[in-house]
Motif scaffolding. Sequence first.
Motif, mmCIF file in Angstrom:
data_model
loop_
_atom_site.group_PDB
_atom_site.id
_atom_site.type_symbol
_atom_site.label_atom_id
_atom_site.label_comp_id
_atom_site.label_asym_id
_atom_site.label_seq_id
_atom_site.Cartn_x
_atom_site.Cartn_y
_atom_site.Cartn_z
ATOM 1 N N VAL A 443 -95.848 -40.524 -8.752
ATOM 2 C CA VAL A 443 -95.499 -41.451 -9.836
ATOM 3 C C VAL A 443 -93.986 -41.551 -9.884
ATOM 4 O O VAL A 443 -93.294 -40.536 -9.828
ATOM 5 N N ARG A 444 -93.448 -42.773 -9.957
ATOM 6 C CA ARG A 444 -91.988 -42.907 -10.098
ATOM 7 C C ARG A 444 -91.704 -44.137 -10.962
ATOM 8 O O ARG A 444 -92.563 -45.006 -11.133
ATOM 9 N N THR A 445 -90.488 -44.192 -11.476
ATOM 10 C CA THR A 445 -90.075 -45.367 -12.248
ATOM 11 C C THR A 445 -89.158 -46.196 -11.362
ATOM 12 O O THR A 445 -88.194 -45.673 -10.805
ATOM 13 N N ASP A 446 -89.479 -47.462 -11.197
ATOM 14 C CA ASP A 446 -88.642 -48.339 -10.375
ATOM 15 C C ASP A 446 -87.334 -48.598 -11.122
ATOM 16 O O ASP A 446 -87.338 -49.085 -12.257
ATOM 17 N N GLN A 448 -84.918 -50.748 -10.687
ATOM 18 C CA GLN A 448 -84.506 -52.131 -10.983
ATOM 19 C C GLN A 448 -85.367 -52.771 -12.066
ATOM 20 O O GLN A 448 -84.869 -53.396 -12.984
ATOM 21 N N SER A 449 -86.715 -52.583 -11.939
ATOM 22 C CA SER A 449 -87.588 -53.299 -12.878
ATOM 23 C C SER A 449 -87.986 -52.430 -14.078
ATOM 24 O O SER A 449 -88.500 -52.943 -15.068
ATOM 25 N N GLY A 450 -87.772 -51.091 -13.962
ATOM 26 C CA GLY A 450 -88.184 -50.200 -15.054
ATOM 27 C C GLY A 450 -89.692 -49.984 -15.100
ATOM 28 O O GLY A 450 -90.207 -49.356 -16.025
ATOM 29 N N GLN A 451 -90.430 -50.503 -14.089
ATOM 30 C CA GLN A 451 -91.897 -50.341 -14.092
ATOM 31 C C GLN A 451 -92.295 -48.947 -13.602
ATOM 32 O O GLN A 451 -91.576 -48.324 -12.826
ATOM 33 N N THR A 452 -93.474 -48.497 -14.038
ATOM 34 C CA THR A 452 -94.044 -47.254 -13.509
ATOM 35 C C THR A 452 -94.837 -47.605 -12.252
ATOM 36 O O THR A 452 -95.768 -48.419 -12.314
ATOM 37 N N VAL A 453 -94.472 -46.992 -11.125
ATOM 38 C CA VAL A 453 -95.159 -47.293 -9.855
ATOM 39 C C VAL A 453 -95.918 -46.049 -9.411
ATOM 40 O O VAL A 453 -95.352 -44.963 -9.317
ATOM 41 N N ILE A 454 -97.232 -46.235 -9.188
ATOM 42 C CA ILE A 454 -98.019 -45.099 -8.677
ATOM 43 C C ILE A 454 -98.330 -45.356 -7.203
ATOM 44 O O ILE A 454 -98.586 -46.492 -6.799
ATOM 45 N N SER A 455 -98.274 -44.303 -6.394
ATOM 46 C CA SER A 455 -98.495 -44.460 -4.950
ATOM 47 C C SER A 455 -99.559 -43.486 -4.472
ATOM 48 O O SER A 455 -99.660 -42.370 -4.976
ATOM 49 N N GLY A 456 -100.333 -43.926 -3.466
ATOM 50 C CA GLY A 456 -101.401 -43.077 -2.925
ATOM 51 C C GLY A 456 -101.700 -43.417 -1.480
ATOM 52 O O GLY A 456 -100.940 -44.120 -0.813
ATOM 53 N N MET A 457 -102.852 -42.932 -1.009
ATOM 54 C CA MET A 457 -103.192 -43.039 0.420
ATOM 55 C C MET A 457 -103.969 -44.309 0.772
ATOM 56 O O MET A 457 -104.258 -44.544 1.935
ATOM 57 N N GLY A 559 -82.327 -46.201 0.594
ATOM 58 C CA GLY A 559 -81.681 -46.841 1.742
ATOM 59 C C GLY A 559 -80.784 -47.982 1.305
ATOM 60 O O GLY A 559 -80.819 -48.412 0.141
ATOM 61 N N VAL A 560 -79.980 -48.509 2.247
ATOM 62 C CA VAL A 560 -79.010 -49.551 1.886
ATOM 63 C C VAL A 560 -79.628 -50.944 1.869
ATOM 64 O O VAL A 560 -79.068 -51.867 1.296
ATOM 65 N N LEU A 561 -80.821 -51.096 2.487
ATOM 66 C CA LEU A 561 -81.414 -52.444 2.561
ATOM 67 C C LEU A 561 -82.099 -52.817 1.247
ATOM 68 O O LEU A 561 -81.757 -53.807 0.615
ATOM 69 N N GLY A 562 -83.112 -52.012 0.877
ATOM 70 C CA GLY A 562 -83.864 -52.367 -0.332
ATOM 71 C C GLY A 562 -84.118 -51.181 -1.221
ATOM 72 O O GLY A 562 -85.018 -51.217 -2.064
ATOM 73 N N GLY A 563 -83.358 -50.096 -0.992
ATOM 74 C CA GLY A 563 -83.557 -48.901 -1.820
ATOM 75 C C GLY A 563 -84.764 -48.079 -1.410
ATOM 76 O O GLY A 563 -85.209 -47.202 -2.143
ATOM 77 N N PHE A 564 -85.344 -48.382 -0.204
ATOM 78 C CA PHE A 564 -86.483 -47.584 0.264
ATOM 79 C C PHE A 564 -85.959 -46.281 0.873
ATOM 80 O O PHE A 564 -84.859 -46.249 1.410
#
Length: 705
Positions: A443-446, A448-457, A559-564
Amino acid sequence: MAKRDLHLTRNIGIMAHIDAGKTTTSERILYFTGLTHKIGEVHDGAATMDWMAQEQERGITITSAATTTFWGWNGNKYKINLIDTPGHVDFTAEVERSLRVLDGAVATYCAVGGVQPQSETVWRQADKYNVPRIGYVNKMDRSGANFYEVVRQMREMLGANPCPVVIPVGAEEHFKGVVDLIKMKAIIWNDETMGTEYAEEEIPAELVEEANEWRDKMLETAANFDDALMEKYFEDPSSVTDEEIISALRKGTVAMEVTPMFCGSSFKNKGVQTLLDYICAFLPSPLDTPNVTGTNPVTKEEVERQPDESDKTAALAFKIATDPYVGRLTFIRVYSGKVVAGSYVYNSRSGKKERISRLFQMHSNHQNPVEEICAGDIGAVVGLKDIHTGDTLCDEEAPIILESMDFPDPVIGIAVEPKTQKDLDKLSVGLAKLAEEDPTFTVRTDEQSGQTVISGMGELHLDIIIDRLKREFKVECNQGKPQVNYKEAITRTVNLREVYKKQSGGRGKFADIIVEVGPKDEDFKENGLQFVDEVKGGNVPKEFIPSVQKGFTSAMQNGVLGGFPMDSMKVRLIDGSFHPVDSDQLSFEICALQAYKHACSQAKPVLMEPIMKLEVVTPEENMGDVISDLNKRRGQVEGMDTSRSGARVVKAMVPLGEMFGYVTALRTITSGRATSTMTYDHHAPVTSNIARDVLQEVGGRVDLV
């Protein structure tokens, strides 16, 4: 007593691909060992081991369930700690952490489907943790069932050494039982008593020749592991005793050089008792596995622990679950010593002592309280506050860190928000608890947008998470469209001097470094920062060098491109200078952050996307449509085989970004006749026009592509 008991303990798991019948086999084991008095069926949503509501509705296993049962064999009563693992690749972490703590496994296959891509994945995971296994070919009653074909596939596709210990009597709807090649008797199950009764009979006349041929192959394999047996085998094969064969095959199994093979139909209750007998015969006890080794966190030396109650305590927390009644449950495998209710244990990661309030022996999602869990056993603990998956619990005066588990990074993310503002706190509590349980869910907070982003498999993984939020934490969510977890990489090496100066009344800030930034060396296997310090003559004082490394490591998160995130890079710190008053650790850390941004912008950064390994089983007539659809999705077809049932198997590498909703599209193209399985393979660079589109969407630096 404890020593003798450990010989009779088996910590085993059932591992396989989707729909091979793992949970059905587990249910039969519970029934025949007398732990349940009613057989739970997966398709009725009543399986004991699939206790979550989502598992019962979907008919799939999501979490690995643990249970303890007993089985009598050869005059002894064996204790079996059984873990039923999921087959879906989205829940690969569950398989990974279960295999880490098991001594043996039953690799289960469907007699019709044979070795599937996911079978290869779990086989590799078992190799990684050195887990000996026996093979069980299930669903022998289905049309198209072929035991010998699965044995052949295991040899060719998995590089295994399968050794049939039984052969089937009949197949498909005529499957009646098995011939035990050790006893040379036929075991025939009684259909009228639902398989609870069986009889040992003489081998049917039409199978005698075949049985002799397979027994000879089995003896030849067993002879490789016992010299005395080898002599007997060459002089007079008929003088070899059952005990000698079992002992030799057990040696080979424990050494992971042979996989004894069995077959049956768990659904029709045929073959499970034989499987239980041979689990006790062939799979290792905690005493057969090598002593567990770990690292002393203070001296960094390697230390060993024996599977003995009198040794110092060492236990591994391999799973954390939230139970509505008892709170946070931590599943542990005790490798040495014992864990006692009411006592204190030391967590070697956090460096804190914790009190164990209660201990349980697990039976799926029911807990039976116990006073202690001893070496070689698996159980659950209540009362630990600061605990993570993979932590080691030990004695404070004899600290040890056991090898943890490594989990793959999530590949897909979605933005979520609660439907009502008042659920905001509930959402963050629920997500925190779920992330604690599952190491592949983040779980992380983006920013730029302030949204909660959940990631999985995968899509299914996140689907289940959203469903659990709704049921267990009573939070309804709105969700955004799925996003791919991109990464960034640099493709060339850049030399750069970075000076950081800040002067404001009083003491200022000063740091100066000369670095070479580029891709990591090919022989540097780990991901992350490869940092090389080449400063001569103290131009950058020793105490500031870790700050430079820390600066680069933290900068790699964006990263410098898109923050990935950037997965890996190499930094050589060549030279620099400092100011005796104005330089401090923070100055050098900030200087490294700036150097990272400037160097990466010049080092031809590229966007990397997750590439999935896809396997589609489709009828011949739909193959053209399937392949042209994959081409549209930027897929690269790597090969085509014919499966046993005459269908075609298409293997391809496809970008995850093109695969959302693929299952539905595939059903449409093939009128529901094709199936697909997809596993994460690697990240690869994206073409510049796609990179531009992605970066425009996230507000990244399109000018650098």
